[in-house]
Write an enzyme that holds these catalytic residues in place. Structure first.
Site, PDB file in Angstrom:
ATOM      1  CG  ASP A 180      -2.114   0.935   0.980  1.00 46.82           C
ATOM      2  OD1 ASP A 180      -2.156   1.588  -0.088  1.00 46.82           O
ATOM      3  OD2 ASP A 180      -2.967   1.029   1.867  1.00 46.82           O
ATOM      4  CB  CYS A 204      -0.644   3.307   3.506  1.00 50.71           C
ATOM      5  SG  CYS A 204      -1.965   3.117   4.700  1.00 50.71           S
ATOM      6  CG  HIS A 222       2.585   3.064  11.054  1.00 51.56           C
ATOM      7  ND1 HIS A 222       3.024   2.041  11.849  1.00 51.56           N
ATOM      8  CD2 HIS A 222       1.759   2.501  10.141  1.00 51.56           C
ATOM      9  CE1 HIS A 222       2.464   0.910  11.430  1.00 51.56           C
ATOM     10  NE2 HIS A 222       1.705   1.169  10.410  1.00 51.56           N
TER      11      HIS A 222
END
Lengths: 477, 149
Positions: free
Chosen positions: A95, A98, A400
């Site tokens: 991803d 992201c 994150h």
């Protein structure tokens, strides 16, 4: 993880000295408790990363690190093209780009409470979410390529947002060096119906209340105070990014230019930065970053429409947009020497530039960049700010998110989605999702305690706590 | 008797999931490599939805090739992921033919009905993590890897 295998450097910093084919040490950030609970696979994967050619200084794992593919999720590594440095598709992830963006709303929790249900339903209706959903925007070939070059700038030029939004987006909304020609037709096909869609899994759109301020002056500079309401969006580059990741993982394994790189595991597949395959991947990956930036920009526009319908006085201003799956070219000082141009991989790690960094907009020159950390639908999220120290500690990187502590497999067995939704409603959190099974797999208790992760990032000097956010409304994909 | 030689016996054809901290592992087991690939594909669908809610209403054909069985298994799953994503379909029945590293597959399934299938999560792609295609001691073929969701 067996802590005897590591050297404790401070209360939240641990070192693994080079052994075997490691070219540099590995550094893991985390408190003793987090470290003890961390999967042994993180140790194995971060020490594997430290064997890659051209790696500079150290391989880093953030406090939310967990078992990934090749790189651990929460892994950071920087490579020097002058010393045979590599780029890794697995080091960026499927991803691509992201990330999280957070918008202030000009509203307080008291404004939301009477209309929370209506707002939740309007957001759920307006922003396509979940597998099988389709976006409202369909791009022809020329527009697809323009989007892949322009990113959020492309979206703003077509009316999805404002110029001010671009100032508050990493790369000022448009990643340079994107090469649409490097993106396959299959990747572009996969994106046909997916512009402006949230996706699924751990992606969400959340209305959140500021419940605590840790640093008043930075919070004021960010324009937030206790009881304010903000909107956060977590999603990425959708099918296009996933397909780029898929294709280049294989290409890097099979490329003749990669054959001479000795890998401890082929899931670490990578290519020299200065190789044809490396160059093509970088062009495609940067196009993927632009796709993610455009996607979050369109979702922002849709969310503004939804708010305008229910709460016309709302004014949604972008605080910042951060990406946590990227490889970016940055200048860093290594071991007290001069500045070096490095390719910094952040796989599940947030860039966290400190005050005065030239790549930050003027609004954040004194504060450092906002570092946006997503929680789960039942727990807090956090806003932190970049610190000057993180440059030396982690190439200016921070955690994150919470990071899973339980697999989806186990979570699905343990909880029923409807019961999770009911429990959260009793806590004052409205959750809307097309899939109750998806909710069960994303149950808050399947994740580590985000507060502990954020505290560790703060204590390690990776970023500085500014504010705590708690969910009021959550749209899950 | 060669102790490393697979024993021949009745193989229980099946699929299963195995745990990965952030994602999920898919595993197919069969009497042949093809069956293991087919079962692995059912495991892939089961990451997303209850396979029993699906009907084999239409056919999609895919082909892929790779220099070894393991890369071929990842390619096969990624071909299905691509068809699911672009056609907005889910598949419940699979037929695989492998000849000299080239796979031809039939996917039977239907359009996604969100209310009926309640898809839990998209699969972004199949990974090389925990990737194995091998023959077990009892003669069963096993094909497995972690998929990113």
């Amino acid at each position: 993880m067996d802590l005897n295998k590591l050297v404790q450097e401070s209360d939240a910093q641990w070192r693994i000295d080079p052994f075997g084919k490691m070219r540099v040490p590995a550094i893991i950030y985390g408190t003793s408790d987090l470290m003890r609970d961390m999967d042994d696979k993180v140790y194995q994967q971060i020490t594997n990363v430290a064997t890659l050619p051209g790696i500079e200084k150290a391989a880093y794992a953030m406090p939310d690190a967990h078992w990934g593919y090749g790189f651990p999720i929460g892994g950071v590594a920087a490579f020097d093209p002058q010393h045979g440095g590599v780029v890794s598709a697995g080091g960026v992830g499927f991803d691509i780009s992201c990330g999280v963006r957070t918008l202030t709303t000009g509203l307080t929790a008291d404004d939301i409470q009477p209309v929370a249900k209506e707002l939740a339903e309007t957001l759920f209706r307006t922003v396509p979410a979940g597998l099988g959903s389709r976006g409202h925007i369909h791009l022809n070939h020329a527009e697809m390529d323009a989007m892949l070059i322009g990113g959020a700038l492309w979206a703003v030029e077509r009316g999805y947002g404002t110029r001010q939004d671009l100032e508050r987006t990493e790369e000022f909304g448009s990643m340079k060096g994107a090469k649409p020609v490097a993106v396959s037709d299959r990747a572009k096909n996969r994106q046909q119906d997916e512009m402006g869609t949230l996706g699924s899994g751990n992606h969400y759109l959340e209305v959140q209340r500021v419940t605590e301020i840790y640093n008043g002056s930075i919070a004021a500079a960010f324009g937030i105070q206790t009881n304010d309401v903000v909107l956060s969006i977590h999603c990425g580059s959708r099918g296009l990014g996933h397909q780029i990741g898929t294709e280049f993982l294989k290409k890097m394994i099979l490329s003749p230019e990669s054959q001479h790189i000795e890998l401890p595991d082929r899931e670490l597949a990578c290519a020299p930065i200065e190789s044809l395959i490396g160059e093509i991947y970088l062009g495609a990956m940067r196009a993927g970053i632009n796709c993610a930036l455009a996607n979050r920009q369109i979702i922002t526009h849709l969310a503004r429409q939804a708010f305008a319908e229910v709460l016309p006085k709302a004014e949604l201003r972008l605080l910042y947009d951060v990406s946590h799956n990227t490889c970016k070219v940055e200048e860093h000082r290594v071991n007290g020497g001069g500045m070096k141009r490095l390719f910094v991989h952040r796989k599940g790690a947030t860039r966290a530039f400190g005050p005065g960094h030239p790549d930050l907009p003027s609004a954040f020159q004194l504060t450092g960049q906002p570092v946006l950390i997503g929680g789960t639908m039942g727990t807090a999220s956090y806003i932190l700010s970049g610190t000057s120290e993180s440059e030396a500690r982690s190439f200016s990187s921070s955690c994150h998110g919470a990071g899973r502590q339980m697999s989806r497999h186990q979570a699905k067995k343990q909880w029923h989605g409807r019961a999770v939704v009911d429990q959260l409603r009793r806590q004052g959190i409205l959750v809307l999702s097309p899939s109750m099974r998806g909710v069960a797999e994303e149950a808050p208790a399947a994740y580590k305690d985000v507060c502990v992760v954020v505290d560790a990032a703060h204590r390690a000097g990776l970023s500085c706590k500014v504010a705590k956010l708690e969910p009021m409304v959550c749209v899950k994909g | 008797m060669n102790p490393d030689a697979p024993e021949t016996g009745i193989v229980s054809t099946r699929w299963e999931h195995f745990s990965h901290q952030s994602d999920i592992g898919v595993r197919g087991v069969g009497a042949t490599k093809e069956e293991a690939f087919e079962q692995g594909a059912i495991a892939l669908t089961a990451v997303i939805t209850d396979v029993n809610t699906l009907e084999p209403k239409s056919l999609v054909q895919v082909s892929c090739d790779a220099p070894d069985d393991e890369l071929l298994f990842v390619d096969w799953l990624n071909a299905i992921v691509y068809e699911m994503a672009t056609r907005k379909m889910l598949f419940c029945h699979f037929n695989v033919h492998i000849d000299h590293g080239r796979l031809q597959g039939n996917l039977w399934g239907q359009q996604v009905e969100i209310a009926k299938h309640e898809p839990a999560t998209e699969v972004k792609g199949a990974t090389y993590t925990e990737l194995q295609v091998r023959r077990d001691r009892d003669g069963a073929w096993i094909a497995q890897c972690v998929v990113d969701v």
